[in-house]
Design an enzyme around this catalytic site. Sequence first.
Site, PDB file in Angstrom:
ATOM      1  CG  HIS A 100      -5.117  59.848  37.925  1.00 34.70           C
ATOM      2  ND1 HIS A 100      -4.930  58.692  38.672  1.00 34.70           N
ATOM      3  CD2 HIS A 100      -4.122  60.152  37.461  1.00 34.70           C
ATOM      4  CE1 HIS A 100      -3.794  58.304  38.297  1.00 34.70           C
ATOM      5  NE2 HIS A 100      -3.110  59.058  37.380  1.00 34.70           N
ATOM      6  CD  GLU A 172      -1.991  59.606  33.739  1.00 30.41           C
ATOM      7  OE1 GLU A 172      -1.067  60.250  33.504  1.00 30.41           O
ATOM      8  OE2 GLU A 172      -2.596  59.084  34.432  1.00 30.41           O
TER       9      GLU A 172
HETATM   10  O1  LIG Z   1      -0.415  61.520  37.085  1.00 31.45           O
HETATM   11  C1  LIG Z   1       0.408  60.779  36.516  1.00 31.45           C
HETATM   12  C2  LIG Z   1       0.377  59.335  36.142  1.00 31.45           C
HETATM   13  O2  LIG Z   1      -0.604  58.797  36.787  1.00 31.45           O
HETATM   14  C3  LIG Z   1       1.539  58.387  36.072  1.00 31.45           C
HETATM   15  O3  LIG Z   1       2.071  58.156  37.202  1.00 31.45           O
HETATM   16  P1  LIG Z   1       3.509  57.304  37.336  1.00 31.45           P
HETATM   17  O4  LIG Z   1       4.506  57.996  36.373  1.00 31.45           O
HETATM   18  O5  LIG Z   1       4.102  57.459  38.785  1.00 31.45           O
HETATM   19  O6  LIG Z   1       3.121  55.842  37.073  1.00 31.45           O
END
Ligand SMILES: O=C[C@H](O)COP(=O)(O)O
Length: 258
Positions: A100, A172
């Site tokens: 991540h 992401e």
């Molecule tokens: O693990 C999930 C992602 O990092 C997205 O997080 P978020 O939707 O709070 O930006």
Amino acid sequence: MAPVLVGSSLKTYFSHARTRTWVEAVAGTARTHPAITGGLAELFVMPQFPSIPAALELGLPSGLRVGAQDLGTEDEGAFTGEVSGRVLAELGCTLVEVGHAERRAMFGETEEVVAAKTTAALRNGLTPVLCVGEPQRGRPAEAVAEVLGQIDSALAPAREQGLEGPVVVAYEPVWAIGAPEPAGADHIRSVAAALRRSVAPDPMLPGRVIYGGSAGPGLWPTIADSVDGMFLGRFAHDPAAVARILDEVLDVADREPR
Ligand SMILES: O=C[C@H](O)COP(=O)(O)O
């Protein structure tokens, strides 16, 4: 067509008690929602490590898959503080998040570490949810080039070792994580479609592509033709949001069967 994969990492937002409440609510949705009971979608949750056994107990009977947010590179030995993929698999986890952006930025995870963790996941029969994304907002073609490099780097040792297993690529864009809103649908669709063409046909490590980064209700209908699911953060903290997303999965499937 594989079910739409909808999952959430709870990061370190919730107490153990709130995690239990959230999992109970989402498990209730999983038992009754026609998108789940009809096989159109599957759900997963990644709580903090200590909450994993409770999430398994509360979620697994309803078909909610449980994963971890990280794992160590080694399966056993003198690695104080690490959590091994072997133990995660033993507990009943079927997936584990790797690489991540927060781990890369705050905990110094290099491409080598991400590759070693991806390998450890596959070695233990866990599906890696491999997080990739470009750091800066830019054109889709640039993002694709950058992200394909991250994926190749992460999968290289597993390929060399002949490991097999499904892989979930969580696209992401780093600039869309923790933001007020997700990346634009056109950007997501362009990048995800290119990633899908690259990772889906791999015979040993077939990949599905899910989108994360401020994803929530309202996004799925705009990207459904190009991605295999969504990875949710803050906008799934209300369990009702998960049900709303499943409603959207159902609506899209009624309109455009996958
Ligand atoms: O693990 C999930 C992602 O990092 C997205 O997080 P978020 O939707 O709070 O930006």
